[in-house]
Design an enzyme around this catalytic site. Structure first.
Site, mmCIF file in Angstrom:
data_model
loop_
_atom_site.group_PDB
_atom_site.id
_atom_site.type_symbol
_atom_site.label_atom_id
_atom_site.label_comp_id
_atom_site.label_asym_id
_atom_site.label_seq_id
_atom_site.Cartn_x
_atom_site.Cartn_y
_atom_site.Cartn_z
ATOM 1 N N ILE A 30 0.821 -1.215 0.000
ATOM 2 C CA ILE A 30 0.000 0.000 0.000
ATOM 3 C C ILE A 30 0.851 1.260 0.000
ATOM 4 O O ILE A 30 0.322 2.360 -0.064
ATOM 5 C CB ILE A 30 -0.984 0.021 1.186
ATOM 6 C CG1 ILE A 30 -0.237 -0.051 2.517
ATOM 7 C CG2 ILE A 30 -2.004 -1.105 1.044
ATOM 8 C CD1 ILE A 30 -1.108 0.222 3.723
ATOM 9 N N GLY A 86 11.980 -5.759 6.343
ATOM 10 C CA GLY A 86 11.144 -6.471 7.286
ATOM 11 C C GLY A 86 10.890 -5.801 8.607
ATOM 12 O O GLY A 86 10.453 -6.460 9.550
ATOM 13 N N HIS A 93 9.116 -10.990 4.297
ATOM 14 C CA HIS A 93 8.598 -10.572 2.993
ATOM 15 C C HIS A 93 9.722 -9.979 2.156
ATOM 16 O O HIS A 93 10.634 -9.350 2.683
ATOM 17 C CB HIS A 93 7.434 -9.585 3.111
ATOM 18 C CG HIS A 93 7.718 -8.359 3.922
ATOM 19 N ND1 HIS A 93 7.826 -8.361 5.297
ATOM 20 C CD2 HIS A 93 7.904 -7.073 3.543
ATOM 21 C CE1 HIS A 93 8.063 -7.140 5.733
ATOM 22 N NE2 HIS A 93 8.113 -6.343 4.678
ATOM 23 N N LEU A 94 9.645 -10.240 0.861
ATOM 24 C CA LEU A 94 10.582 -9.675 -0.102
ATOM 25 C C LEU A 94 9.856 -8.580 -0.865
ATOM 26 O O LEU A 94 8.771 -8.804 -1.409
ATOM 27 C CB LEU A 94 11.055 -10.739 -1.099
ATOM 28 C CG LEU A 94 11.657 -12.025 -0.558
ATOM 29 C CD1 LEU A 94 12.096 -12.920 -1.716
ATOM 30 C CD2 LEU A 94 12.796 -11.763 0.389
ATOM 31 N N HIS A 95 10.449 -7.401 -0.899
ATOM 32 C CA HIS A 95 9.929 -6.314 -1.730
ATOM 33 C C HIS A 95 10.479 -6.554 -3.139
ATOM 34 O O HIS A 95 11.695 -6.663 -3.315
ATOM 35 C CB HIS A 95 10.423 -4.953 -1.234
ATOM 36 C CG HIS A 95 9.885 -4.550 0.095
ATOM 37 N ND1 HIS A 95 8.818 -3.696 0.229
ATOM 38 C CD2 HIS A 95 10.274 -4.874 1.356
ATOM 39 C CE1 HIS A 95 8.565 -3.510 1.513
ATOM 40 N NE2 HIS A 95 9.431 -4.220 2.215
#
Length: 149
Positions: A30, A86, A93-95
């Site tokens: 988001i 993170g 999570h991987l961006h």
């Protein structure tokens, strides 16, 4: 206690999904740094990168590769970037984001007020590129659900 990402995966909090399989999902952040910025997240609640089993990391890396290639195709980017931080949510999570230069790869460029319509459009572009690349079996039937077709 469930993390925010688990609540998104479970449908308790809205999400914009581009990828789903038994081990992980990819959904739009988001607060994107660039249009098409996705998070690749394991379904299992793993607190952070170094706590993950190597097989989980390997799978996330392969999914990030496919998502990144779709982003390059969808947005005309010369590269796809993967960032691991993170600190925002205690769930690995991987961006993954389309990238044009290293200077823009900073969370200082995040846009938390991006309109929903723009997030929807960018997510649909990634979804379409994944389908075009032959990964349609992993593109959820609906953007707002991780359930497969």
């Amino acid at each position: 206690m469930s993390t925010l990402f688990t609540k998104i995966i479970d449908g308790e909090v809205p999400g914009r999904f581009a990828w789903s399989d038994d081990a992980c999902v990819a959904f739009a952040t988001i607060a994107p740094i660039t249009d098409g910025h996705m998070l690749v997240v394991p379904r299992a609640e793993i607190e952070e990168y170094t706590a993950a089993d190597e097989d989980v990391l390997a799978h996330l890396a392969v999914v990030a590769k496919h998502v990144g290639a779709a982003q390059q195709a969808a947005f005309g980017a010369p590269r796809a970037a993967v960032l691991v931080a993170g600190f925002e949510v205690p769930h690995l999570h991987l961006h993954v984001l389309p990238a044009w230069d290293e200077q823009s790869l900073t969370f200082a460029n995040a846009r938390p007020n991006t309109p929903g319509e723009r997030l929807d459009e960018a997510t649909e572009r990634v979804r379409a590129a994944l389908r075009e690349a032959g990964h349609g079996a992993h593109v959820p039937a609906a953007m707002d659900s991780p359930a497969l077709g």
